[in-house]
Each structure stands twice: as structure tokens, then as C-alpha cells.
Design a protein around this motif. Structure first.
Motif, mmCIF file in Angstrom:
data_model
loop_
_atom_site.group_PDB
_atom_site.id
_atom_site.type_symbol
_atom_site.label_atom_id
_atom_site.label_comp_id
_atom_site.label_asym_id
_atom_site.label_seq_id
_atom_site.Cartn_x
_atom_site.Cartn_y
_atom_site.Cartn_z
ATOM 1 N N PRO A 1 22.857 -42.472 -41.701
ATOM 2 C CA PRO A 1 24.115 -42.577 -42.135
ATOM 3 C C PRO A 1 24.560 -44.045 -41.748
ATOM 4 C CG PRO A 1 23.672 -40.425 -41.330
ATOM 5 C CD PRO A 1 22.521 -41.032 -40.975
ATOM 6 N N PHE A 2 24.063 -44.516 -40.640
ATOM 7 C CA PHE A 2 24.761 -45.955 -39.974
ATOM 8 C C PHE A 2 23.960 -46.901 -40.762
ATOM 9 C CE2 PHE A 2 25.460 -42.651 -36.976
ATOM 10 C CZ PHE A 2 26.812 -42.823 -36.458
ATOM 11 N N LEU A 3 22.750 -46.864 -41.095
ATOM 12 C CA LEU A 3 22.094 -47.797 -41.518
ATOM 13 C C LEU A 3 22.417 -48.215 -43.001
ATOM 14 C CD1 LEU A 3 18.437 -47.174 -40.434
ATOM 15 C CD2 LEU A 3 19.787 -49.112 -39.533
ATOM 16 N N LEU A 4 22.778 -46.957 -43.658
ATOM 17 C CA LEU A 4 23.508 -46.933 -45.082
ATOM 18 C C LEU A 4 25.002 -47.332 -45.213
ATOM 19 C CD1 LEU A 4 21.743 -43.806 -46.436
ATOM 20 C CD2 LEU A 4 20.849 -46.339 -46.868
ATOM 21 N N GLY A 5 25.583 -47.782 -43.887
ATOM 22 C CA GLY A 5 26.920 -48.239 -43.931
ATOM 23 C C GLY A 5 27.932 -46.941 -44.137
ATOM 24 N N PHE A 6 27.419 -45.588 -43.909
ATOM 25 C CA PHE A 6 28.630 -44.792 -43.901
ATOM 26 C C PHE A 6 29.295 -44.539 -42.738
ATOM 27 C CE2 PHE A 6 25.370 -43.067 -47.185
ATOM 28 C CZ PHE A 6 26.170 -43.236 -48.221
ATOM 29 N N GLY A 7 28.425 -44.919 -41.506
ATOM 30 C CA GLY A 7 29.166 -44.723 -40.304
ATOM 31 C C GLY A 7 29.616 -43.217 -40.087
ATOM 32 N N SER A 8 29.328 -42.426 -40.452
ATOM 33 C CA SER A 8 29.560 -40.971 -40.516
ATOM 34 C C SER A 8 28.840 -40.246 -39.194
ATOM 35 C CB SER A 8 29.585 -40.285 -41.890
ATOM 36 O OG SER A 8 29.863 -38.984 -41.601
ATOM 37 N N VAL A 9 29.482 -39.789 -38.286
ATOM 38 C CA VAL A 9 29.044 -39.020 -37.274
ATOM 39 C C VAL A 9 28.502 -37.544 -37.859
ATOM 40 C CG1 VAL A 9 29.299 -38.132 -35.050
ATOM 41 C CG2 VAL A 9 30.005 -40.036 -35.656
ATOM 42 N N LEU A 10 29.622 -36.996 -38.639
ATOM 43 C CA LEU A 10 29.472 -35.878 -39.312
ATOM 44 C C LEU A 10 27.983 -35.680 -40.090
ATOM 45 C CD1 LEU A 10 30.210 -32.803 -39.919
ATOM 46 C CD2 LEU A 10 31.588 -33.760 -41.798
ATOM 47 N N ALA A 11 27.846 -36.868 -40.740
ATOM 48 C CA ALA A 11 26.702 -36.860 -41.840
ATOM 49 C C ALA A 11 25.275 -37.035 -40.777
ATOM 50 C CB ALA A 11 26.610 -38.117 -42.707
ATOM 51 N N ALA A 12 25.492 -37.741 -39.642
ATOM 52 C CA ALA A 12 24.267 -37.707 -38.755
ATOM 53 C C ALA A 12 23.929 -36.455 -37.996
ATOM 54 C CB ALA A 12 24.637 -38.865 -37.631
ATOM 55 N N VAL A 13 25.013 -35.603 -37.826
ATOM 56 C CA VAL A 13 24.847 -34.385 -37.250
ATOM 57 C C VAL A 13 24.313 -33.321 -38.280
ATOM 58 C CG1 VAL A 13 26.296 -32.343 -36.507
ATOM 59 C CG2 VAL A 13 26.849 -34.408 -35.758
ATOM 60 N N LEU A 14 24.783 -33.412 -39.434
ATOM 61 C CA LEU A 14 24.155 -32.664 -40.531
ATOM 62 C C LEU A 14 22.843 -32.754 -40.908
ATOM 63 C CD1 LEU A 14 27.219 -32.495 -43.025
ATOM 64 C CD2 LEU A 14 26.333 -30.574 -41.273
ATOM 65 N N LEU A 15 22.513 -34.222 -41.036
ATOM 66 C CA LEU A 15 21.112 -34.597 -41.373
ATOM 67 C C LEU A 15 20.027 -34.123 -40.024
ATOM 68 C CD1 LEU A 15 21.454 -38.129 -42.735
ATOM 69 C CD2 LEU A 15 20.314 -35.994 -43.684
ATOM 70 N N THR A 16 20.549 -34.424 -38.843
ATOM 71 C CA THR A 16 19.821 -34.195 -37.678
ATOM 72 C C THR A 16 19.640 -32.549 -37.737
ATOM 73 O OG1 THR A 16 20.605 -35.704 -36.393
ATOM 74 C CG2 THR A 16 19.531 -34.346 -35.123
ATOM 75 N N ALA B 1 19.457 -30.516 -40.086
ATOM 76 C CA ALA B 1 18.734 -29.882 -41.090
ATOM 77 C C ALA B 1 17.176 -30.277 -40.869
ATOM 78 C CB ALA B 1 19.054 -30.641 -42.465
ATOM 79 N N GLY B 2 17.101 -31.442 -40.235
ATOM 80 C CA GLY B 2 15.733 -32.013 -39.835
ATOM 81 C C GLY B 2 15.166 -31.163 -38.407
ATOM 82 N N GLN C 1 14.379 -24.568 -32.655
ATOM 83 C CA GLN C 1 14.551 -25.887 -32.559
ATOM 84 C C GLN C 1 15.914 -26.691 -32.828
ATOM 85 O OE1 GLN C 1 11.847 -27.246 -31.469
ATOM 86 N NE2 GLN C 1 12.782 -29.175 -31.201
ATOM 87 N N LEU C 2 16.614 -25.910 -33.631
ATOM 88 C CA LEU C 2 18.083 -26.213 -33.931
ATOM 89 C C LEU C 2 18.959 -26.202 -32.519
ATOM 90 C CD1 LEU C 2 20.328 -27.196 -35.665
ATOM 91 C CD2 LEU C 2 20.545 -24.787 -36.604
ATOM 92 N N LEU C 3 18.768 -25.179 -31.951
ATOM 93 C CA LEU C 3 19.491 -24.729 -30.777
ATOM 94 C C LEU C 3 19.105 -25.726 -29.742
ATOM 95 C CD1 LEU C 3 21.366 -22.570 -29.271
ATOM 96 C CD2 LEU C 3 19.357 -21.296 -28.629
ATOM 97 N N LEU C 4 17.931 -25.905 -29.275
ATOM 98 C CA LEU C 4 17.431 -26.789 -28.275
ATOM 99 C C LEU C 4 17.964 -27.883 -28.748
ATOM 100 C CD1 LEU C 4 13.683 -25.423 -27.767
ATOM 101 C CD2 LEU C 4 15.812 -25.183 -26.459
ATOM 102 N N GLY C 5 17.785 -28.761 -29.943
ATOM 103 C CA GLY C 5 18.279 -29.915 -30.080
ATOM 104 C C GLY C 5 19.811 -30.080 -30.167
ATOM 105 N N SER C 6 20.534 -29.155 -30.595
ATOM 106 C CA SER C 6 21.983 -29.197 -30.750
ATOM 107 C C SER C 6 22.419 -29.156 -29.056
ATOM 108 C CB SER C 6 22.640 -27.901 -31.337
ATOM 109 O OG SER C 6 22.128 -28.104 -32.510
ATOM 110 N N ALA C 7 21.672 -28.299 -28.215
ATOM 111 C CA ALA C 7 21.994 -28.379 -26.904
ATOM 112 C C ALA C 7 21.846 -29.786 -26.236
ATOM 113 C CB ALA C 7 21.433 -27.152 -26.209
#
Length: 235
Positions: A171-186, A188-189, A212-218
Motif C-alpha cells: 500500500p505504501f509503495l502504491l501511494g495509498f499510505g494506508s495502515v489499514l490496507a497494510a494490516v488487511l493485506l498482511t 490475509a497473507g 499463523q494469523l494469531l502469531l503474526g498479529s501478536a
């Protein structure tokens, strides 16, 4: 007299090629570490430019570090394995009868009758090139003809980490600068990667993705909190 070839009713995946573990570890590490890095920088109050620079630096540094570590570790393991195999080869050349007796005792301990165990060992020791390979498999638990490649481990680790680290940065590379988008993409990944790995290993994809979602989010939450505390203290 003709011999009939046994039919093969199943096949196995390559579990010794040295690519799966570094690839899985690399993509997971890339996702978690760069998402955590970005979360910490965002928590500290950095602007989008600083977040992008930090994310790119984290991607490059982590990918090269992973590749170097994997190459060195796999190479060192292979060198140690070959050194032990050389010990076995020298021992077979120096005292073949003792090594043959040792192999016969090993097969006997696995359920063969003493007579059959000794005959199998004798047959295998008829060719030195076969004998040391059998001893390597039976005593060291390795296949000397199928050792993992350090280059494969390094390459798969580098690419996997870079792909994983790119996800929260997109999201930051594409110019959105959205923390929410980064959180959602991460998120999902992490879930998708965990589910994919679980499927490969025969576990529940739902369990693997959730774990994996729980560990990464923590991890991301902790670094965000640290960044916030440090940022507040500095300002």
C-alpha cells in the motif's frame, strides 16, 4: 527366466531437496518481520515516506540475511555430513570385516534372522561403493546422493522472504499510505500462507491459517506498542 517389475501404486513428494523449510520460513519471516517493522515505525509517528524507506530496508536486509544464513547453515551441515561419511569410507577400507559384522548386527536388531542379516551384509559389502552408501544411510541417517543444496536453500529463502516482506509494504509503495490496507493485506497473507503450509503437511488449513494469523498479529501488536511508547517519549 524373466523377472516381473513390481508395480508402483503411489508416489512421494520430494522431502529432502532443501527448499521447503527455508521457503516456508522465509515467507513467514518476511510477512511477520516487515509487518512488525512497519507497525513499529507507524506507531512511532513516522510519515509515509519514512515508513516506505524502513519497509524497503527491512525487505532487502532480511532477504540477504536469510539467504546468507541458509546457505551457510546448509553448507556447513553438508560438509559435516561428508566428513562423517569419509570416516565411514576409511573404516570400511581399513577393516571391512568389522564393518560388515556391524551392519549384520544392525539388520539383526531390526528383526532379520542372524543368518539372513549376515548374508545381506555380505552381499552389500561385495562392492565398496555400495557398502559405504548403505552405512551412511543406516548409521548416519542420510542419503549421500541426495543431500540438500545450499544454493537452493539460499535462493528459495531469499525469494520467499522478499515476497512475504513485500505484502505489508505494497500500500505504501502504491501511494495509498494506508495502515489499514497494510494490516488487511498482511492478515490475509498470514492466513493464506499458514493454510497452504498446513495443507502441504496434512494438517487442517483452518487451524494453520488461524495459528499463523494469531502469531503474526501478536508480533505486530507488540512492536506497534513499542513504537508508540518510544515515539511519545522522544516527542
Amino acid at each position: 527366466m524373466t523377472t516381473t517389475r513390481a508395480e508402483v501404486h503411489h508416489s512421494h513428494r520430494d522431502v529432502t531437496g532443501g527448499w521447503l523449510r527455508p521457503a516456508v520460513f522465509g515467507v513467514m519471516d518476511g510477512l511477520v518481520s516487515n509487518a512488525s517493522l512497519i507497525a513499529g515505525v507507524v506507531g512511532g509517528g513516522a510519515n509515509n515516506t519514512a515508513v516506505t524507506i524502513a519497509g524497503l530496508a527491512g525487505l532487502a536486509a532480511g532477504a540477504f540475511s536469510m539467504a546468507t544464513g541458509e546457505y551457510t547453515s546448509v553448507r556447513s551441515q553438508s560438509e559435516m555430513t561428508m566428513a562423517e561419511i569419509d570416516v565411514e569410507r576409511r573404516e570400511i577400507a581399513r577393516n571391512p570385516q568389522a564393518e560388515e559384522d556391524e551392519l549384520a548386527q544392525l539388520y539383526e536388531s531390526r528383526g532379520l534372522t542372524p543368518e539372513l542379516a549376515r548374508e545381506v551384509a555380505r552381499q552389500l559389502h561385495r562392492q565398496t561403493d555400495v557398502a559405504w552408501r548403505v552405512h551412511a544411510r543406516e548409521e548416519l541417517g542420510v542419503d549421500p546422493d541426495d543431500l540438500p543444496s545450499p544454493w537452493v536453500a539460499a535462493g528459495s529463502s531469499f525469494l520467499a522472504f522478499a515476497i512475504g516482506a513485500l505484502v505489508p509494504l505494497l500500500p505504501f509503495l502504491l501511494g495509498f499510505g494506508s495502515v489499514l490496507a497494510a494490516v488487511l493485506l498482511t492478515a490475509a497473507g498470514l492466513a493464506a500462507t499458514g493454510a497452504m503450509v498446513a495443507r502441504l503437511t496434512g494438517r487442517s488449513p483452518l487451524y494453520g491459517g488461524a495459528r499463523q494469523l494469531l502469531l503474526g498479529s501478536a508480533a505486530a501488536a507488540v512492536t506497534y506498542g513499542i513504537g508508540s511508547l518510544v515515539g511519545t517519549a522522544i516527542t
